[in-house]
Write an enzyme that holds these catalytic residues in place. Structure first.
Site, PDB file in Angstrom:
ATOM      1  N   GLU A  44       0.824  -1.219   0.000  1.00 46.90           N
ATOM      2  CA  GLU A  44       0.000   0.000   0.000  1.00 46.90           C
ATOM      3  C   GLU A  44       0.855   1.266   0.000  1.00 46.90           C
ATOM      4  O   GLU A  44       2.084   1.214   0.128  1.00 46.90           O
ATOM      5  CB  GLU A  44      -0.952  -0.048   1.202  1.00 46.90           C
ATOM      6  N   GLU A  55      -1.828  -9.831  -6.519  1.00 42.88           N
ATOM      7  CA  GLU A  55      -1.789 -10.530  -7.814  1.00 42.88           C
ATOM      8  C   GLU A  55      -0.809  -9.849  -8.764  1.00 42.88           C
ATOM      9  O   GLU A  55      -0.002 -10.492  -9.442  1.00 42.88           O
ATOM     10  CB  GLU A  55      -3.175 -10.520  -8.468  1.00 42.88           C
ATOM     11  N   CYS A  88      -9.644  -7.669  -7.861  1.00 39.77           N
ATOM     12  CA  CYS A  88     -10.184  -6.396  -8.348  1.00 39.77           C
ATOM     13  C   CYS A  88     -10.136  -6.352  -9.881  1.00 39.77           C
ATOM     14  O   CYS A  88      -9.458  -7.161 -10.533  1.00 39.77           O
ATOM     15  CB  CYS A  88      -9.416  -5.221  -7.737  1.00 39.77           C
TER      16      CYS A  88
HETATM   17  N1  THU Z   1      -6.234  -6.178  -2.715  1.00 37.66           N
HETATM   18  C1  THU Z   1      -5.405  -7.118  -3.274  1.00 37.66           C
HETATM   19  O1  THU Z   1      -4.190  -7.110  -3.036  1.00 37.66           O
HETATM   20  N2  THU Z   1      -5.951  -8.050  -4.073  1.00 37.66           N
HETATM   21  C2  THU Z   1      -7.294  -8.235  -4.278  1.00 37.66           C
HETATM   22  O2  THU Z   1      -7.687  -9.162  -4.969  1.00 37.66           O
HETATM   23  C3  THU Z   1      -8.250  -7.309  -3.640  1.00 37.66           C
HETATM   24  C4  THU Z   1      -7.655  -6.106  -2.994  1.00 37.66           C
HETATM   25  C5  THU Z   1      -5.660  -5.207  -1.783  1.00 37.66           C
HETATM   26  C6  THU Z   1      -5.578  -3.782  -2.213  1.00 37.66           C
HETATM   27  C7  THU Z   1      -5.529  -3.063  -0.887  1.00 37.66           C
HETATM   28  O3  THU Z   1      -4.194  -3.060  -0.391  1.00 37.66           O
HETATM   29  C8  THU Z   1      -6.361  -3.934   0.037  1.00 37.66           C
HETATM   30  O4  THU Z   1      -6.435  -5.204  -0.591  1.00 37.66           O
HETATM   31  C9  THU Z   1      -7.751  -3.402   0.310  1.00 37.66           C
HETATM   32  O5  THU Z   1      -8.416  -3.151  -0.889  1.00 37.66           O
END
Ligand code: THU
Length: 135
Positions: A44, A55, A88
């Site tokens: 993040e 991913e 996502c």
């Molecule tokens: N996130 C992922 O790493 N992969 C996903 O498939 C869904 C969301 C992360 C992004 C962010 O750091 C956190 O999850 C909350 O959205």
């Protein structure tokens, strides 16, 4: 490596998640043609937008390490979700770009639930490399 083992690798990868804002850790494990597994976690950012999902971390890491696009055999993704995690939209687009349409994507959660879909099931009717300059 079977699907359960690949999910275990994703659970291991999730431990490295850098998540000071959401506190929502995600792990990914991407198996290449040699059987090697590339780990990914979400990373993040204080500006939120630059955040990289687990991913994409795994895929970009594998490409940077010299793997050929479309040579991967499976991708597992795991998060602490009620149902198996749903990647996502941005990640679905990147998966479609770099993985074969029939490659299995193993979606899991921390309770051990698992759902296996193909890349094209994950992003049906997607915009893919062959559409560019073919209009
Ligand atoms: N996130 C992922 O790493 N992969 C996903 O498939 C869904 C969301 C992360 C992004 C962010 O750091 C956190 O999850 C909350 O959205």
């Amino acid at each position: 490596m079977d699907y359960n083992q690949l999910l275990q690798a994703a659970i291991e990868a999730r431990k490295a998640a850098y998540i000071p804002y959401s506190h929502f850790g995600v792990g990914a494990a991407l198996q290449d043609a040699t059987g090697h597994v590339h780990h990914g976690c979400n990373v993040e950012n204080a500006a939120y937008g630059p955040t990289n999902c687990a991913e994409r971390t795994a895929l970009f890491r594998a490409i940077a390490d010299g793997c050929a696009p479309h040579s991967f055999t499976a991708l597992a993704v795991v998060g602490d979700t009620e149902e198996p995690i749903a990647p996502c939209g941005v990640c679905r687009q990147v998966i479609l770009e770099l993985c074969a349409p029939d490659m299995p994507v193993v979606l899991g959660n921390m309770k051990g639930d698992m759902k296996v879909v193909t890349v094209s099931e994950l992003l049906p009717h997607g915009f893919s490399p062959e559409h560019v300059n073919k209009a």
